[in-house]
Design an enzyme around this catalytic site. Sequence first.
Site, PDB file in Angstrom:
ATOM      1  N   LYS A 105       0.953  -1.280  -0.070  1.00  0.00           N
ATOM      2  CA  LYS A 105       0.008  -0.030   0.131  1.00  0.00           C
ATOM      3  C   LYS A 105       1.106   1.319  -0.072  1.00  0.00           C
ATOM      4  CE  LYS A 105      -3.662   2.026   2.782  1.00  0.00           C
ATOM      5  NZ  LYS A 105      -4.609   1.694   4.236  1.00  0.00           N
ATOM      6  N   SER A 143      -9.209   1.877   2.907  1.00  0.00           N
ATOM      7  CA  SER A 143      -8.283   2.430   2.168  1.00  0.00           C
ATOM      8  C   SER A 143      -7.303   1.530   1.543  1.00  0.00           C
ATOM      9  CB  SER A 143      -7.569   3.579   3.073  1.00  0.00           C
ATOM     10  OG  SER A 143      -6.929   2.975   4.171  1.00  0.00           O
ATOM     11  N   SER A 197      -9.702  -0.648   7.134  1.00  0.00           N
ATOM     12  CA  SER A 197      -9.181  -0.424   5.820  1.00  0.00           C
ATOM     13  C   SER A 197      -8.743  -1.406   5.088  1.00  0.00           C
ATOM     14  CB  SER A 197      -8.061   0.716   5.854  1.00  0.00           C
ATOM     15  OG  SER A 197      -8.521   1.777   6.335  1.00  0.00           O
TER      16      SER A 197
END
Length: 458
Positions: free
Chosen positions: A57, A132, A156
């Site tokens: 990420k 996210s 997330s």
Amino acid sequence: MSATESVAGERPHFPQIDLYRALVWINPGLDTAIADARRQLDRGDTAPLLGVPITVKDIIAVAGAPLTAGSRVLADHRAEIDAPVVARLRQAGAIVVGKTNTPEFAFGIGTANELHGATQNPWGAELSPGGSSGGEAVAVALRLSTIGVGTDFGGSIRWPAQSVGVLGLRPTPGRVPRTGALLGVGARGLDGQSTLAPDSLQGLVQATGFLARSVADLELALAVTCGPDGRDLLAAPVPLLCADVDLGGIDIAVSDGSGIGPVRDDVAAALDGLGRDLAAAGLRVTPLPNVFAGCREAYDGLRAYDDLADLRRLVAGREASLTAGLRRILGGARPDPALRSAAWEAALAARAGGQASLKTFPLVVLPVAPGPATGHDETMLVDGRLLEGFELMAHCRAVSLLGAPALSIPIARSTEGLPLSVQIVGAPWCEHQVFALARHIEQLRGGWQPPPGGFCHV
């Protein structure tokens, strides 16, 4: 492909990156890394993840790679060193394929930003992949990587895992060092050594975790990355147990989540069916609709008093480059610090109550969300009520407050045919029990299924 099987030096292909926008950077040294892995395999070298592709990420530091957090403020920034989680995966033989998309500073429940665009859900272009860690979820679902490295503050990892039908692990906060992930504080805050402020809700509950297509891969990722690093104040030398777990001797609570927030009928039916299947398999199952009641409200209450000091320091003087949404948040009235201590007291009291439930029921199964993946408007109609934004994360936020491990795993399909997952919650530092029940559910329900029509690297 399982992480227990090496890619044997085969290079992943990316014919539809522009379509899905999961990857925002591809490692230019990928061919060299694959050749090195092939030579090691030919020599008979062994390593837990030798040659296995991973993605990271884009709020976690990878040496030499962009660290943009999806923000134009950091568009030209590159990390100097690996975050500990990345370094440990590399030491185990993994190959970093690339970095994945995230909303700006991981501040959202979808995955879109003005720097890299919007990530698409392989279950339908009209659907959000969640966030996210949405780029990670899509990369894993499309088999561009075997293990995705993400972060989970209020859901997330678990929410995007459900949205695209993969598995996601939020370990006990500190089980895997959170060092090197934005937003944190450090010498410069961007050097791969930043840590989370211990006096913030984020510092208390955020976890570094993983997305994968099987329970086994999640277990392996955790095994090679856990342990203190000397910087993360929550990272403790608690052994990761690998002993066999007798699920028949554990009281398991199954909840439709209605005590936390509204859920669709198909979600409630999926939980009911799973509970009946677990009971039929001889497990001790108790329906507990009100489990963790009050934890989501306590989480939200404390979150409201976070003045985002780390973010403010990082973007000072460059606020004009932020998205309109973040500018509105930072430009709003600062929370009253006099009320913050009361919010902390309420949050810690709710946390203690939730952890007490885990002493009676060491494993709890409940929804990830009120329903399946949303459209890109990130709204959902439940019993005539329009839920939007962080309302959709109520069940994840309630669990986050506990400081406990949770694993998101698909168990059913929604009325639209989309993945529905549950989160399996265990007591802090008891990931071995969570994994045991997850393996059982994986066998019962089949685990990950590829998205229909979506490109999958084979």
